[in-house]
Design an enzyme around this catalytic site. Structure first.
Site, mmCIF file in Angstrom:
data_model
loop_
_atom_site.group_PDB
_atom_site.id
_atom_site.type_symbol
_atom_site.label_atom_id
_atom_site.label_comp_id
_atom_site.label_asym_id
_atom_site.label_seq_id
_atom_site.Cartn_x
_atom_site.Cartn_y
_atom_site.Cartn_z
ATOM 1 N N CYS A 69 49.458 -35.018 35.243
ATOM 2 C CA CYS A 69 49.815 -35.942 36.218
ATOM 3 C C CYS A 69 48.469 -36.255 37.006
ATOM 4 C CB CYS A 69 51.020 -35.381 37.125
ATOM 5 S SG CYS A 69 51.308 -36.753 38.560
ATOM 6 N N CYS A 201 46.928 -42.948 34.517
ATOM 7 C CA CYS A 201 48.331 -42.491 34.867
ATOM 8 C C CYS A 201 49.018 -42.012 33.695
ATOM 9 C CB CYS A 201 49.193 -43.556 35.526
ATOM 10 S SG CYS A 201 50.847 -42.921 35.962
#
Ligand code: DGL
Length: 289
Positions: A69, A201
């Site tokens: 992440c 992302c």
């Protein structure tokens, strides 16, 4: 076990590559679906949730955790590595997805004396799509700039994209959002296409085809899963003490702080294979709501 953590489904794109490149390692995935998305939260909250998730994975027997992440890694990985980890778990490690991408884009190893990495190549423009929070940290801009100042980095936040992906929005809705963010990027660049685009992302590889479609033809779109997997492979060679390879291939285990049945259904779609999640309470992760 090697822990793999994301705020939700996005890290599955990384896990998929990890299992492909390292089929004999034992992986345990934790998605904090109960608190996703992270990208619009405050930094301190993201840090607390990340620490709690890592602690949870350590509690399940992981000695190495991959933060799959960018938002979590850009916010708190360095702080976690420098303060929390040495104090609480000095013999365990946490690594992220940002470092491998910066190394790949600059060609400069993270630990290199970065003065030797200055102005190594032709000027290039690299664009980054990321969550609002990752953009705010400026982590990609700073780390690429230190190693390869000839690269101009332009960032474009995509604030609703993770939420749309997590909700399994229809393709037409996703396409519209990706087109809008691509148009905003091209406006920042005054219409001149970048040399490469980073999907910063881990949710975005799930819509990589939509980015490729929305951007001018010929722009290279780089996403993190394979880059992270190659980097983890090299890491395990350097640090065999974290190698978890068994004699045969074993499927990963999956945990979520969200609704396990719903998460499993969506995950199978994103992961490309059945992924049966088990629930752990969202309140287990630092009691943040
Ligand atoms: N996959 C996470 C990332 O790489 C998404 C963060 C979020 O939950 O907003 O940034």
């Amino acid at each position: 076990m090697i822990g793999v953590f994301d705020s939700g489904h996005g890290g599955l794109t990384v896990l998929q590559a990890l299992t492909r490149h390292l089929p004999r390692q034992r992986f345990l995935y934790l998605g904090d679906h109960g608190h996703a998305p992270y990208g619009n939260r405050e930094p301190e909250e993201i840090y607390r949730l990340t620490v709690a998730a890592v602690e949870r994975l350590f509690g399940q027997g992981c000695r190495l955790v991959v933060l799959a992440c960018n938002t979590a890694a850009a916010t708190g990985l360095r702080r976690l590595q420098q303060t929390w980890l040495p104090q609480h778990f000095p013999d365990r490690r946490v690594i992220g997805v940002l470092v491998p991408m910066v190394e790949a884009i600059t060609g400069v190893p993270w630990m290199a004396d970065i003065r030797t990495g200055r102005h190594r190549g032709e000027p290039r423009t690299v664009a980054i799509f990321a969550t609002r929070h990752t953009v705010r940290t400026g982590a990609f801009v700073e780390e690429i700039g230190k190693r390869a100042p000839e690269i101009t980095v332009v960032q474009q936040a995509c604030p609703v994209l993770v939420t749309l992906i997590e909700r399994a929005a229809p393709e037409a809705v996703l396409r519209r959002a990706v087109r809008r963010y691509s148009a905003l990027l091209m406006r920042q660049l005054q219409g001149v296409p970048p040399d490469a685009v980073i999907l910063g992302c881990t949710h975005y590889p799930l819509v990589a085809d939509l980015f490729a479609e929305a951007l001018p033809p010929g722009v290279e779109v780089l996403s993190q899963p394979d880059i992270t997997a190659r980097s983890l492979k090299a890491y395990l060679q350097r640090h065999p003490e974290f190698d978890t390879a068994g004699g045969d291939e074993a499927p990963p285990e999956f945990f979520t702080t969200g609704d396990a049945a719903r998460v499993s259904t969506l995950a199978t779609r994103f992961y490309g294979r059945p992924a049966l999640f088990r629930a752990i309470g969202a309140e287990a992760l630092a009691g943040v709501r």
